[in-house]
Enzyme design. Structure first.
Site, short mmCIF file in Angstrom:
data_model
loop_
_atom_site.label_atom_id
_atom_site.label_comp_id
_atom_site.label_asym_id
_atom_site.label_seq_id
_atom_site.Cartn_x
_atom_site.Cartn_y
_atom_site.Cartn_z
N CYS A 155 0.84 -1.20 0.00
CA CYS A 155 0.00 0.00 0.00
C CYS A 155 0.88 1.25 0.00
CB CYS A 155 -0.97 -0.05 1.17
SG CYS A 155 -2.35 1.08 0.98
N GLU A 205 -1.23 -8.69 4.96
CA GLU A 205 -1.15 -8.86 6.43
C GLU A 205 -2.52 -8.78 7.09
OE1 GLU A 205 -0.68 -6.12 4.87
OE2 GLU A 205 -1.19 -4.38 6.12
N HIS A 226 -3.52 -5.57 0.96
CA HIS A 226 -2.88 -5.80 2.27
C HIS A 226 -2.87 -7.28 2.64
CE1 HIS A 226 -2.44 -1.67 3.87
NE2 HIS A 226 -3.48 -1.39 3.10
#
Lengths: 159, 268, 777
Positions: B87, B229, B227
């Protein structure tokens, strides 16, 4: 007959973005010797095909200027800058969705159907310790090294 | 195996990113921007997490890209160490010239991540910030890129996006063709069956050819807008995904971090 | 300023000229206590501290009279910036809830952003990690006479919320939006924030024991103080007049999420420093009332006095003492700490996190000392500008306002049943108050921190799993229906509590605590004050009669641990509908058991609990279809309500349910439709209204479908139906089997064998998903 209303808008409170740009130019990009200060303005150029331009300018300012923190001046069919700094105008060369939304808002929500076009840009006011020819060269370098990403932005020295 | 999770002022995904790094079995620590850049050479890999470094002032990623630690990261990239930008991390890598990474290594900026523009049937239907779960198709062969090292070509990953500036644009002639030819396009936005449909809501931000992630020529540096994660555990998935019912299982994004680990092991 | 010896009109004139809002009587009482004329700075300090916002001068007595604030799970009630309840032996939830209504009406973007910025500070300053926000919003009529302004406000508020919250990195996990005419000139922007903290790591907002004896430092951190927000608190306590808008704009503060993001991380280092050193500090955020409020309240809460030197404060410019004292500059905190920690603390902020380079002029500065005296003393440029008894300044004043019932004429409509229920249902689904909130929540980063289990749009409440390795989840929901409040401020309050608890229960969480943000008109008007008191009574009654689950045998109330009162939400056109906005925190022992509301599998049986009553007053159906408010407002039947909430929680815990959704706005019809329309929207439903209790005695179909009587629609897991019925009956509930999930992509509702409504799913979804975007365009 179409006329262009230029609204120059700047912050009354400290401009954190300009401070960060100045800090980066001096601390990270080595312009400390030539650069004295950085200020910033927003520029709206609104083309109208009828109406009293002064009156329109007041109405647009009410919509686009946040009086809590900003001041502005309106210029009709001209765009002049003061002495003492190099104005660098940065604008998108790809489609500017925000400018399109502003035009639509002025036309449909606020009923200004005489608005033909809206363009927006940022004016970076670069204050130099050096004389004009060197200052302009440095301004170009600053624009290309930091102020624009050429894949979406263009710049123009406004003198 | 030591990973530095970079922390710029305004970064806001470093904690969950560090959890991801550690959970797949790597050592990791947060690395604050004003620490001595020289310390970076002691790490085996790097993640630049998401957030709003310097509040996206001027444009997303550009101010952080001028920090001394980024010069140090360029040195580490040349050594072949993996760097993953997620990002805002992707935006920083683009602004620093690390991605796509010019052939001659000049560090020239070759693309931009511009404001999202959601287009459907030729009309702008929305602009700006957008948060949702998207489907990604892995378009590079496995082993091509550090962060998708163990992922097969054509594999689908469901992960969330949350950004306002992820619309990849470039005026560099032939760049997109080159990225395609060299398999540097790592992920593209797609529908749930893996079809690329180049308009909203599938292409979620207007990005050229639905590109969501690219790597450099060497494959060690990767930038992605989504993302991984935040899709690290199955329980994080949206309600309608059946995998959510198996909360103890890994989420789709975990393979990105597992890839990084495998890449380091193979190249050690 | 001269007060003693002057006439009332003279005092009044000099107060107003100076920009001080307090009454003449208040000014005289201050002069009397001081035994002299107060200085200008002193008057400004008292004015801020005695404002409605800081002192609750009109509301405190009523709140104390009715609201339950204690309970076995309460770690800290409403005494500091946030309330705290226990999750388990180790972990606690911290919650705070405020309004930022007036600033948001004037400057929607900055006003709303500052609201989020302020509420997260309140939670962080307890030593907590902020894990979520929620935003109950009320806007005017987007299709009414002030549509353009209303939409400008709505758009700006939503932008302000996402721009602040996303950059800060705190997910927005819930909220609601209601549009109605009463908010045309007064939007409501309420903000809720929750955090988590370990019980032994809570930090108090007071000067710690021995702070006076040992001369603790007062350290100000964050943004340099400027003149922003000057008068913001007093301005939040006065009705809005349109002609004042230009001057009011000066009262809005400038938020900076970027600096806050860095401050939060530096604060985390401060908290771990105090743990390592084993030293208690005092820590507080600067909000309404600015520097004076934070300093004097910290000193007075510890029972100490203090000396402040404004020369040592970092400031943006050379402002006069009264400005520095009460300006509401954002992104600041205050520390009271022992001198031996001074250098370490300054290093955290000024070097490690490099505040001066992150934001021009930001830093940590030692600005004063705690002492054992009882005075609040401020000096500046060699002069004592303020020297007052600290307790007198902070304890504020009380008013007993008059109350008088507001008499409004209400009637139930006499209308024929609609002929085309498809059209009615589509109209309701696309109404701005019913339509999907997706247009707004896609702007919110719900995923940051990686804790989201259930996110906006997926169920009646949001759910987060805030700690890796722990199984518990924290649920959050907000509610208040202004249309009910208009008919009955009492039932408006009572139903808000019941629905917020229902929302949390619908995912399987046990309601643990509530907060209230009480938005009303001018309390000096007896009718407005009556509405306020009725609302508080209603809230309290629901809290007391729905009981804290687990303690029902002792009949303990669900505690309200934090809240806020916002009066003067009125313009010359009138006041807002009484709006006691409630947030409910629920706890799940195991977050993986939580369920959502979308239909899961074709063939699953749908059960209804909660009979339909003829109480459509304020309902979406009456307003949107018939254009009337009605009279019969939904009430809370406390035993029934409690049994429903408890039964649903138990059923989810036992794994009997595939989906659940509570019944509220739009009634049974809207609730069932929403279950079908929520992503992935794969299934239809077939409903048999003959089995709905209420229909036997000839209740009209429109009333069955659209009555907003409390209840739940439950999708049973296949094979679990019998056990579900048994469990529901054990709570004295009458489960009604009302239909099933179908493979046909249609929403079909039948009565006596005939389809009364039959909607194709995609068309219905289109109406439901576009309604809000249209209203905010």
């Amino acid at each position: 007959m179409s006329q262009k209303i230029n609204l120059r808008v700047w912050l009354k409170i400290p401009d954190a973005e300009a401070a960060t740009v100045k800090n980066t130019l001096i601390r990270r990009l080595g312009f400390g010797k030539v650069l004295a200060d950085v200020k910033k303005e927003r520029l709206f150029s609104i083309e109208v095909d009828s109406g009293d331009p002064q009156e329109m300018a007041r109405a647009f300012a009410k919509e686009l200027v946040n009086e809590n923190k900003e001041s502005h001046i309106a210029l009709i069919d001209e765009l002049l800058f003061e002495e003492g700094y190099v104005p660098v105008k940065v604008a998108l060369h790809i489609e500017d969705g925000e400018a399109i939304s502003i035009r639509e808002r002025l036309r449909s929500r606020l009923g200004f159907e005489n608005v033909v076009d809206v363009k927006k840009a940022t004016i970076w006011k670069l204050y130099f310790k050096t004389l004009k020819p060197e200052a302009e060269a440095a301004a170009r370098e600053i624009a290309e090294k930091l102020l624009i990403n050429p894949h979406k932005d263009t710049y123009e020295i406004m003198t | 195996m030591k990973i530095a999770v970079m922390q710029f002022p305004g970064t806001n995904c470093e904690f969950e990113t560090l959890v991801a790094v550690k959970t797949v079995g790597m050592d990791g620590e947060l690395f604050r921007w004003n620490r001595s850049a020289g310390e970076l050479s002691g790490f085996d890999g790097f993640v630049i997490p998401g957030g709003f470094s310097y509040q996206d002032r001027l444009r997303a990623g550009v101010i952080a890209s001028k920090e001394p630690v980024m010069n140090a990261l360029k040195e580490e990239a040349i050594k072949g160490k993996p760097i993953i930008g997620i990002c805002n991390g992707f935006q920083i890598l683009v602004e620093s010239g690390l991605l796509p990474g010019s052939v001659n290594g000049s560090g020239k900026v070759d693309m931009a991540l511009a404001q999202n523009v959601m287009v459907s049937q030729g009309k702008i239907v929305r602009r700006g910030y957008y948060c949702d779960w998207v489907n990604l198709r892995h378009d590079a062969p496995s082993k091509r890129c550090s962060a998708s090292f163990i992922i097969e070509r054509g594999a689908l990953l469901k992960v969330p996006i949350a950004h306002g500036e992820g619309n990849l644009v470039t005026t560099t002639p032939g760049l997109i063709e080159k990225l395609n030819e060299e398999s540097q396009v790592v992920f593209r936005y797609c529908d749930k069956n893996g079809r690329i449909i180049n308009e909203f809501p599938f292409n979620v931000n207007g990005s050229t050819e639905s590109i969501a992630a690219i790597c450099n020529e060497q494959g060690n540096v990767l930038g992605m807008m989504p993302h991984p994660e935040r899709a690290f555990f199955a329980w994080q998935l949206p309600a309608f995904d059946p995998r959510k019912q198996r909360p103890d299982e890994p989420g789709p994004g975990r393979r990105v971090f597992q890839s990084m680990k495998r890449y380091i092991e193979v190249n050690a | 300023m001269k007060i003693i010896g002057l006439s009332d009109p003279e005092v009044e004139a000099s107060l107003r000229n100076a920009g001080i809002g307090m009454s003449v009587a208040e000014a005289r009482s201050i002069a009397e206590v001081l035994g002299r004329d107060p200085t200008l700075t002193e008057l400004f300090c008292y004015d801020a501290m005695w404002s409605e916002h800081c002192s609750y001068k009109s509301s405190r007595a009523t709140l104390k009279e009715f609201l339950p604030t204690d309970g076995p799970n309460v770690v800290m009630g409403p005494v500091e910036d946030s309330g705290i309840v226990a999750i388990d032996e180790r972990w606690c939830v911290v919650i705070s809830h405020e309004s930022h209504n007036h600033p948001s009406q004037i400057l929607p973007n900055e006003g709303a952003a500052t609201g989020i910025g302020g509420i997260v500070r309140d939670v962080n300053c307890m030593g907590a990690t902020v894990i979520a926000t929620a935003d109950p919003l009320r806007f005017g009529n987007p299709y009414g006479s002030k549509a353009s302004k209303v939409r400008w406000v709505a758009e700006g508020v939503v932008d302000g919320i996402w721009q602040y919250g996303n950059a800060l990195g705190v997910p927005n996990m819930g909220g609601d939006i209601v549009f109605n005419d009463s908010f045309d000139d007064n939007c409501l922007v309420n903000v809720v924030s929750i955090g988590i903290v370990q019980r032994d790591q809570i930090i108090r907002s007071r000067a710690p024991p021995l702070a006076g004896e040992r001369g603790y430092d007062v350290i100000l951190i964050g943004k340099p103080t400027d003149a922003s927000g000057l008068g913001g608190v007093t301005f939040a306590s006065e009705a809005l007049r349109e002609e004042d808008e230009e001057t009011n704009r000066g009262a809005v503060q400038i938020p900076d999420p970027f600096l806050k993001n860095v401050l939060f991380k530096a604060n985390a280092d401060l908290f771990s420093l105090t743990r390592e050193e084993g030293i208690e500090i005092g820590f507080k955020d600067l909000g309404g009332g600015g520097f004076t409020c934070a300093t004097s309240e910290m000193g007075s809460a510890g029972g100490f006095g203090m000396e402040i030197n404004l020369d040592d404060m970092h400031k943006a410019d050379d402002f006069p003492a009264e400005v520095l004292s009460i300006a509401e500059t954002q992104e600041r905190f205050l520390i009271v700490s022992p001198p031996e920690l001074r250098e370490k603390i300054l290093k955290i902020y000024n070097e490690d996190w490099d505040l001066p380079n992150v934001y021009e002029g930001a830093r940590a500065s030692v600005v004063g000392k705690i002492n054992t005296g009882d005075r609040f003393t401020v000096s500046y440029k060699g002069e004592i500008v303020c020297d007052v008894p600290i307790q007198h300044l902070t304890q504020g004043i009380r008013y007993q306002r008059e109350e008088k019932e507001r008499i409004i004429s209400l009637a139930e409509p006499e209308m024929p049943e609609p002929e085309d229920y498809n059209e009615v249902l589509l109209k309701i689904l696309s109404s701005p108050n019913i339509a999907s909130r997706e247009h707004v929540y896609r702007y919110y980063d719900t995923e940051v921190m990686g804790n989201a289990v259930i996110r906006p749009g997926e169920a009646d409440a949001g759910l987060i799993a805030p700690v890796r390795g722990e199984k518990f989840g924290v649920a959050l929901a907000v509610d208040s229906n202004p249309f009910y409040g208009r008919i009955s401020p009492y039932w408006g309050g009572a139903t808000a509590v019941a629905e917020a608890m229902r929302n949390v229960a619908a995912i399987g969480a046990v309601p643990s605590t509530l907060t209230d943000c009480l938005n009303y008109g001018n309390p000096e008007k007896p009718e407005a004050f009556w509405e306020f008191r009725e609302g508080v009574k209603g809230l309290a009654e629901s809290c007391k009669k729905l009981y804290l689950k687990g303690y029902e045998d002792q009949q303990l109330p669900v505690p309200i641990v934090s809240g806020n009162v916002s009066f003067y939400n009125e313009s010359p056109q009138g006041s807002v509908d009484p709006s006691p906005v409630v947030a409910c925190v629920g706890i799940m022992k195991d977050f993986s058991k939580a369920i959502t509301m979308e239909l899961k599998a074709a063939g699953d049986k749908l059960f209804l609990i909660g009979p339909r009553f003829d109480e459509l007053g304020g309902s979406e159906y009456y307003r949107t279809i018939l254009g009337v408010t009605g009279a019969n407002v939904p009430i809370v039947r406390f035993d029934l309500e409690r049994n429903m909430i408890y039964a649903v929680i138990d059923a989810i815990e036992e794994g009997l349910l595939a989906a659940a959704h509570d019944i509220s706005n739009g009634g049974l019809a809207a609730s069932v439709a929403e279950m079908a329309l929520t992503r992935p929207a794969k299934f239809g439903v077939e409903l048999d209204l003959d089995n709905v209790q209420g229909s036997d005695n000839g209740m009209r179909t429109d009333k069955i479908l659209f009555s907003e009587s409390s209840g739940f629609v439950l999708e049973a897991k296949p094979g679990k139906e019998a056990r579900l019925v048994e469990l529901l009956k054990s709570y004295n509930l009458e489960p009604m089997l009302i239909g099933k999930v179908s493979n046909k992509r249609r929403i079909v509702m039948s009565r006596a064998g005939n389809a009364v409504a039959d909607l194709e799913l995609d068309g219905a979804r289109n109406a439901w998903t576009t309604g809000l975007a249209e209203a905010m365009r």
